[in-house]
Enzyme design. Structure first.
Site, PDB file in Angstrom:
ATOM      1  N   GLY A  25       0.820  -1.202   0.000  1.00  0.00           N
ATOM      2  CA  GLY A  25       0.000   0.000   0.000  1.00  0.00           C
ATOM      3  C   GLY A  25       0.855   1.253   0.000  1.00  0.00           C
ATOM      4  N   SER A  26       0.391   2.299   0.684  1.00  0.00           N
ATOM      5  CA  SER A  26       1.083   3.587   0.685  1.00  0.00           C
ATOM      6  C   SER A  26       2.518   3.454   1.186  1.00  0.00           C
ATOM      7  CB  SER A  26       0.311   4.583   1.555  1.00  0.00           C
ATOM      8  OG  SER A  26       1.038   5.795   1.680  1.00  0.00           O
ATOM      9  N   ASP A  82      -3.248  -1.516  11.357  1.00  0.00           N
ATOM     10  CA  ASP A  82      -3.086  -1.960  12.750  1.00  0.00           C
ATOM     11  C   ASP A  82      -4.094  -3.040  13.129  1.00  0.00           C
ATOM     12  OD1 ASP A  82      -1.008  -0.168  13.273  1.00  0.00           O
ATOM     13  OD2 ASP A  82      -2.385   1.430  13.896  1.00  0.00           O
ATOM     14  N   HIS A 107       5.071   1.144  12.871  1.00  0.00           N
ATOM     15  CA  HIS A 107       4.298   1.761  13.956  1.00  0.00           C
ATOM     16  C   HIS A 107       4.234   0.741  15.082  1.00  0.00           C
ATOM     17  CE1 HIS A 107       1.394   4.022  16.167  1.00  0.00           C
ATOM     18  NE2 HIS A 107       0.317   3.363  15.761  1.00  0.00           N
ATOM     19  N   ASP A 190       2.228   9.208  18.700  1.00  0.00           N
ATOM     20  CA  ASP A 190       1.579   9.155  17.391  1.00  0.00           C
ATOM     21  C   ASP A 190       0.059   9.168  17.542  1.00  0.00           C
ATOM     22  OD1 ASP A 190       2.109   8.647  14.392  1.00  0.00           O
ATOM     23  OD2 ASP A 190       0.637   7.105  14.884  1.00  0.00           O
ATOM     24  N   GLU A 194      -2.503  12.305  16.488  1.00  0.00           N
ATOM     25  CA  GLU A 194      -3.582  12.106  15.527  1.00  0.00           C
ATOM     26  C   GLU A 194      -4.927  12.545  16.108  1.00  0.00           C
ATOM     27  OE1 GLU A 194      -1.610   8.133  13.422  1.00  0.00           O
ATOM     28  OE2 GLU A 194      -3.183   7.934  14.932  1.00  0.00           O
ATOM     29  N   GLU A 226     -12.143  30.795   4.615  1.00  0.00           N
ATOM     30  CA  GLU A 226     -11.466  31.264   5.833  1.00  0.00           C
ATOM     31  C   GLU A 226     -11.075  30.128   6.776  1.00  0.00           C
ATOM     32  OE1 GLU A 226     -10.323  34.196   6.300  1.00  0.00           O
ATOM     33  OE2 GLU A 226     -11.199  34.948   4.447  1.00  0.00           O
TER      34      GLU A 226
END
Length: 329
Positions: A25-26, A82, A107, A190, A194, A226
């Site tokens: 994956g990523s 995870d 992780h 971490d 998040e 904004e």
């Protein structure tokens, strides 16, 4: 704090290893491609017949199912979500681990919360790039890299740190700097970041600001610009030079207004709530809640996703981003 760079590290400890990356994956594609181009022997574990299987094969990798990939390798990187790592570990990894193998994570969640408890004769290390996979890959191809964290959980071979630094070097991390930490601190900071700031805190702040302006009678389009659109400009300044860089770059009016009014948004009550969020991370309450949510089919997650999609800021944003040719869909 020790920071490791290119001239202090070597690829040698991984040169004669066979590396299996579980998940393309990523992060998986970035680690695998970068290591391969650094001269490492890398294979991929994926679900046979899936899109990622075909993508990895197209990139020139040998692709196997997880159990076979673990059997074939002596360094196994787990780059899976995870919530599914324990299942894959129990079914495909643990039965095929060999004494002296090295288990790698990006992780610390499953090790820290003891969802995965490797045998004592297995090296366990972590290499965590502080950036998404596409950035890890892009910076590597440009000749630089993303800063990384490394951590050692078990070291029966005595050279696990050298392997972690070699991995970080192989993906480009030592060109930016590599910091040693531990699984506990990486996981807890971490998750807290998040929840309280990056994903949770910022999203709720954006929605609250948008809603306040719309309730005050202002056009949703103005509220979007904004509270959502311009946030990137501010975050980029933070990224480039911290809070001082942002204050230097904005108008004096914005700087004074921000410094005098920001504390009215982030109050002592907010800070106490942050401490409670951190406590839930530290004592495992959040991990337990999230794993139970996943096991139950993610009803709360799905509900919250739908609520986010239906918020007015999302519908307005879709229309306004059509005006922005530079924004990739």
């Amino acid at each position: 704090m020790k920071v490791y760079y290119e001239n202090e590290t070597s690829l040698e400890s991984l040169k004669n290893k066979k590396i299996s990356v579980l998940g393309y994956g990523s992060q998986g594609h970035a680690h695998a491609l970068n290591l391969k181009e650094s001269g490492m022997n890398v294979i991929i574990a994926e679900v046979k017949g899936g899109a990622a299987w075909d993508k990895a094969r197209s990139a020139g990798f040998e692709v196997l199912e997880a159990a076979d990939a673990v059997k074939s390798a002596n360094v196994i990187m787990v780059l899976l979500p995870d919530q599914i790592q324990k299942k894959v570990y129990d079914e495909a990894i643990a039965p095929n681990l060999k004494e002296g193998d090295t288990l790698v994570f990006a992780h610390g969640f499953n090790i820290h919360y003891k969802q995965i408890v490797p045998p004592s004769n297995i090296n366990v290390m972590m290499i965590a790039p502080k950036g998404p996979g596409h950035l890890v890959r892009r910076t590597f191809t440009e000749g630089s890299g993303v800063p990384c964290l490394i951590a050692i959980h078990q070291d029966p071979s005595g050279d696990t740190k050298e392997m972690a630094l070699a991995w970080a070097k192989g993906i480009g991390g030592t060109k930016a700097g590599v910091i040693e930490t531990n699984f506990k601190d990486e996981t807890e900071t971490d998750l807290f970041g998040e929840q309280a700031v990056l994903c949770g805190g910022s999203a709720e702040l954006i929605k609250a600001g948008f809603d306040t302006l719309v309730e005050g009678g202002y056009a949703p389009e103005l509220a979007y610009f904004e509270c959502m659109h311009e946030l990137k400009l501010i975050v980029d300044l933070y990224y480039e030079g911290g809070l001082s860089r942002m204050n230097y770059s904005v108008s004096d009016t914005a700087e004074y207004g921000g410094m005098t009014r920001g504390k009215k948004i982030i109050t002592d009550e907010t800070r106490q709530t942050m401490r409670e969020i951190l406590k839930d991370v530290q004592n495992g309450a959040f991990a337990k809640e999230w794993l139970a949510e996943y096991a139950n089919g993610q009803p709360k997650m799905n509900q919250l996703r739908e609520e986010t999609k239906s918020h007015q800021i999302e519908t307005v944003g879709v229309k306004l981003r059509e005006m922005m040719s530079w924004v990739k869909k």
